[in-house]
Design an enzyme around this catalytic site. Structure first.
Site, PDB file in Angstrom:
ATOM      1  N   LYS A 112      24.313 -88.042 -55.718  1.00 47.12           N
ATOM      2  CA  LYS A 112      24.687 -87.263 -54.564  1.00 47.12           C
ATOM      3  C   LYS A 112      23.939 -86.800 -53.602  1.00 47.12           C
ATOM      4  O   LYS A 112      22.557 -86.436 -53.727  1.00 47.12           O
ATOM      5  CB  LYS A 112      25.410 -85.863 -55.403  1.00 47.12           C
ATOM      6  CG  LYS A 112      26.055 -84.755 -54.284  1.00 47.12           C
ATOM      7  CD  LYS A 112      26.724 -83.809 -55.226  1.00 47.12           C
ATOM      8  CE  LYS A 112      27.560 -82.770 -54.275  1.00 47.12           C
ATOM      9  NZ  LYS A 112      28.105 -81.551 -55.275  1.00 47.12           N
ATOM     10  N   SER A 156      32.501 -80.631 -53.666  1.00 49.53           N
ATOM     11  CA  SER A 156      31.621 -81.453 -52.849  1.00 49.53           C
ATOM     12  C   SER A 156      31.228 -82.693 -53.448  1.00 49.53           C
ATOM     13  O   SER A 156      30.480 -83.550 -52.518  1.00 49.53           O
ATOM     14  CB  SER A 156      30.414 -80.437 -52.540  1.00 49.53           C
ATOM     15  OG  SER A 156      29.672 -80.103 -53.558  1.00 49.53           O
ATOM     16  N   SER A 212      33.059 -77.941 -57.562  1.00 49.01           N
ATOM     17  CA  SER A 212      32.678 -79.456 -57.073  1.00 49.01           C
ATOM     18  C   SER A 212      32.463 -80.627 -57.933  1.00 49.01           C
ATOM     19  O   SER A 212      32.256 -81.697 -57.491  1.00 49.01           O
ATOM     20  CB  SER A 212      31.230 -79.288 -56.279  1.00 49.01           C
ATOM     21  OG  SER A 212      31.436 -78.429 -55.198  1.00 49.01           O
TER      22      SER A 212
END
Length: 470
Positions: free
Chosen positions: A76, A151, A175
């Protein structure tokens, strides 16, 4: 079956037994990314293909050093990977090349993972819609006009499309859960402290966010969690390393599941969210578990005020230097400025009051978890929305007064660091996927994954209905 259709543990076993080479897997992974990533935009900062193939061939010629040996992974884009840009979705850091790996990335490499690039994220990870001015919008593989969530939207979409077999993510406000639900995969927010953060800055006062795994099944979730887990001597709140993967070999005992629904009417839900959630709970009853409706156990407004106070304080603490630099401030998105300005305006007593509410909620859950083993809530209050908007301005006719109010449903677990697994629960009449949060008391990570495994064995939604894309 194509190579890229296999889950991570199956690929690991094939490599260990010599039935698949790391080079073959890398070639298949790069071909899959080339075939489907364009319109989805989940994998970013992809490394040079020749260099990756050379690393894969080297892995084939090297002793096996862990279950991830030869498995391609993308990290990520909020975490540091040595030699790769860590943009955090911000123009401020568009050319920021990391000089070293973050702690969990070091652990992935030690288990044999080959890091191929990054997965997309919203700017600074703020908001549950993955778009930013550096890498653009990540789109939902089930409908590319819709959001992939966030996210960890890039990670979830990459998994759904089988560009990756397993992925990391992080979770402050859903997220690891919202994007997993919206992409028909699994996401796990572990008990806070299970996966250590970076040993930098304050390590005592900020206890809202954590890293965790995402996968196509609970077995892969558990394997990756065990790799990421373990205390770091430089940090004060680490938890003992308790392996969860072996627990999945044993069936989960009957679980008492408390359904919280719309929190006594406090949480607006789009049409169909409650219905698909309750249908999933009826399936869990068919598996032998007990489900009962739980009345709202805490004042939703009090919890929300506590959450946004502590969250703004945390965001401001991490981003204040950017805000104080006028040249950098102009690149901050409105949500970041709003959070920072709220955070720096707070008094110590406002923070204390917010933490008292958090403490009251934690004490209340100790009573709840004597009545039930697991609490259940939808993973999101709405279906995936138009990818071209920043966030939904209303749900079920109720106006959203902040950029993140539409994700209020995830705050009960986040506020007090409880473990949560998102399980995929099927598709609405609109053809879009949904998920369910299964929440347990602190330290119940393994049992939650057992319950998810029980569910997966009966449903296997990721393989039953993969996206028809590419």
């Amino acid at each position: 079956m194509q190579i890229w259709e296999n889950d991570a543990l199956a690929l690991s076993t094939a490599i260990e037994r010599g039935k698949l080479s790391a080079a073959e897997l890398m070639r298949a992974t790069l071909d899959r990314i080339e075939a489907v990533n364009g319109p989805i935009n989940a994998v970013v900062s992809l490394r040079d293909g020749d260099a990756l193939m050379a690393e894969a061939r080297k892995a084939d010629d090297s002793p096996r050093n862990g279950w991830l040996h030869g498995i391609p992974m993308a990290v990520k884009d909020l975490a540091n990977v040595k030699g790769l840009t860590n943009t955090m979705g911000s123009p401020i850091f568009a050319d920021n090349v990391s000089e070293q790996d973050d702690l969990f990335v070091t652990r992935l490499r030690a288990a044999g993972a080959l890091i191929i690039g990054k997965t997309n994220t919203p700017e600074f990870g703020l908001g549950s819609h993955t778009y930013n001015p550096v890498h653009g919008v990540t789109r939902n593989p089930y409908d590319t006009t819709k959001s992939a969530g966030g996210s960890s939207g890039g990670a979830a979409a990459a998994l759904a499309c089988r560009m990756l077999s397993v992925a990391d993510g992080s979770d402050m406000m859903g997220s690891l859960r919202n994007p997993a639900g919206w992409n028909n995969v699994y996401g796990f927010r572990p008990t806070w402290g299970t996966v250590p953060s970076e040993p930098v800055g304050d390590m005592f006062m900020h206890q809202l966010a954590t890293s965790g795994p995402m996968a196509l099944n609970p077995a892969d979730l558990a394997a990756l969690l065990d790799t990421m887990t373990g205390p770091d001597a430089r940090q004060p709140h680490g938890k003992p390393h308790v392996f969860t993967a072996p627990m999945l070999a044993s069936p989960v005992p009957q679980q008492r599941i408390g359904w919280l629904g719309d929190w006594g009417g406090a949480l607006p839900l789009e049409v169909g969210i409650n219905d698909i959630s309750e249908a999933a709970l009826r399936q869990m009853e068919d598996l032998g578990h007990l489900v009962e409706i739980i009345p709202a156990p805490f004042d939703a407004d009090d919890m929300w005020e506590s959450w946004i106070t502590l969250r703004s304080y945390s965001v401001a603490a991490g981003s204040l230097a950017l805000y104080e630099d006028p040249e950098k401030r102009k690149f901050l998105k409105p949500a970041a400025i709003w959070e920072i300005e709220r955070g720096i305006a707070m008094t110590a007593m406002e923070l204390h009051k917010a933490s008292l509410v958090r403490s009251d909620w934690f004490r209340r859950t100790t009573d709840l978890f004597e009545q039930v083993d697991v609490l259940a809530l939808p993973s999101a209050q709405c279906w995936p929305f138009d990818a071209e908007i920043d966030f939904p301005k209303e749900i079920a006719g109720v106006s959203m007064d902040t950029y993140h109010r539409w994700m209020q449903v995830v705050t009960p677990a986040s506020l007090i660091g409880l473990p949560v697994v998102n399980v995929p629960i099927g598709f609405g009449e609109n053809g879009l996927p949904a998920g369910l949060q299964l929440i347990g008391p602190r330290g119940s990570d393994g049992r939650l994954l057992q319950l998810a495994q029980d569910w997966h064995g009966a449903t296997d939604w990721p393989n039953q209905r993969p996206p028809q894309f590419g």
